[in-house]
Scaffold this active site. Structure first.
Site, PDB file in Angstrom:
ATOM      1  N   SER A   1       0.874  -1.176   0.000  1.00 55.12           N
ATOM      2  CA  SER A   1       0.000   0.000   0.000  1.00 55.12           C
ATOM      3  C   SER A   1       0.910   1.223   0.000  1.00 55.12           C
ATOM      4  O   SER A   1       2.107   1.114   0.313  1.00 55.12           O
ATOM      5  CB  SER A   1      -0.856  -0.026   1.271  1.00 55.12           C
ATOM      6  OG  SER A   1      -1.449   1.234   1.514  1.00 55.12           O
TER       7      SER A   1
ATOM      8  N   TYR B   1      -2.134  -1.580  10.420  1.00 58.39           N
ATOM      9  CA  TYR B   1      -2.125  -1.681   8.950  1.00 58.39           C
ATOM     10  C   TYR B   1      -0.821  -1.102   8.401  1.00 58.39           C
ATOM     11  O   TYR B   1      -0.145  -1.720   7.572  1.00 58.39           O
ATOM     12  CB  TYR B   1      -3.334  -0.932   8.394  1.00 58.39           C
ATOM     13  CG  TYR B   1      -3.571  -1.086   6.910  1.00 58.39           C
ATOM     14  CD1 TYR B   1      -4.283  -2.177   6.404  1.00 58.39           C
ATOM     15  CD2 TYR B   1      -3.124  -0.128   6.006  1.00 58.39           C
ATOM     16  CE1 TYR B   1      -4.532  -2.306   5.034  1.00 58.39           C
ATOM     17  CE2 TYR B   1      -3.359  -0.245   4.646  1.00 58.39           C
ATOM     18  CZ  TYR B   1      -4.064  -1.332   4.171  1.00 58.39           C
ATOM     19  OH  TYR B   1      -4.310  -1.451   2.804  1.00 58.39           O
TER      20      TYR B   1
END
Ligand code: NAD
Length: 260
Positions: free
Chosen positions: A142, A155
């Site tokens: 990401s 995350y």
């Protein structure tokens, strides 16, 4: 960029980014194992691919469970005749300020992203080493593999960790012709993002529209979401790349949100 005669095992492929990668890989000639916690969704994606004339199987698997991952990869190899590409893509998101983050939520996010990446990569690499043909291991990172945002402690931690794992695989796998890469998308409008828009609005005290414009797309060059097609094209490029020139690299696909 073709994947003829290649077998790809794609996790999280019942939905969103993984589903599109399964479609694009199948169109490029690959045989696809559509793996997901949502077994019915995995089978539905595989059935749609078969209806279009592609070879695909749906496999239900929880990527945080060692025995399930090993069995799922073994089934894909047995039914599809090998394994050349792993796309370790399945993921979840939970947003909260760090001081309020529940330990069990922290552990769950790390387990899906990191345990899942390790277990699927280990099972795939064992097969790739045994075959003697090597292969391509792709992790879905990401922009949060490079950059932090508020409310996303586990995350961001996990996505940064995938970069380290990919670099180790690039080094350990090289003599077996195994390549490893990380794809780092910006915000993509999938169920994972749709769920967090109201959660972020509540946590930040702003409207959902403001979450989209002022948080998610604020730093893009064109105010656009990254698309599942954008990400699938990058995945195809890495999977089909013919040499080890790009191994160990990550690539940000984010409409200019993050530039290296
Ligand atoms: P999604 O929610 O549409 O799909 C995720 C899939 O993963 C679901 O089908 C879900 O069932 C599956 N999954 C969840 N836990 C699992 C488990 N334990 N075992 C097996 N499967 C499991 O999400 P998405 O947006 O397509 O996300 C895919 C990946 O892309 C994730 O790793 C995510 O972190 C990453 N990513 C997404 C975005 C985005 O903006 N959507 C941006 C950057 C990175």
């Amino acid at each position: 960029m073709r994947l003829d005669k290649k077998v790809a095992f794609i996790t999280g492929a019942a939905s969103g980014i993984g589903k599109r990668i399964a479609e694009v890989f199948a169109q490029a000639g690959a045989t696809v194992a559509v793996a997901d916690l949502n077994a019915d969704g995995a089978e539905a994606t595989a059935a749609r691919l078969r209806a279009l004339g592609h070879r695909a199987v749906g496999i239900g698997v929880d990527i945080t469970q060692e025995a399930e991952v090993d069995a799922a990869v073994a089934r894909a190899v047995a039914e599809l005749g090998g394994l050349d590409i792993l796309v370790s893509n399945a993921g979840i998101q939970t947003v909260a300020p760090l001081v309020e983050f529940r330990f069990e939520d922290w552990k769950k996010v790390l387990a899906v992203h990191l345990d899942g990446a390790f277990l699927t990569a280990r099972a795939a690499m064992r097969q790739m080493v045994a075959s003697g043909h090597g292969g391509s291991i792709l992790f879905m990172g990401s922009v949060h593999s490079k950059e932090a945002s508020v409310l996303k402690a586990p995350y961001v931690t996990a996505k940064h960790g995938l970069e380290g794992l990919a670099k180790v695989i690039a080094k350990e796998g090289a003599s077996h012709l195994i390549r490893a890469n990380v794809i780092c998308p910006g915000f993509v409008r999938t169920p994972l993002v749709d769920k967090q828009i109201p959660e972020q609005a509540r946590a930040l005290g702003i409207s959902e529209d403001e979450v989209v414009r002022k948080v998610m797309l604020k730093d893009t060059v064109d105010g656009e979401f990254t698309t599942v097609d954008d990400v699938a094209r990058v995945a195809l490029m890495f999977a089909a790349f013919p040499t080890q020139a790009l191994t160990g690299q990550s690539l940000v696909v984010s409409h200019g949100w993050f530039m290296q």
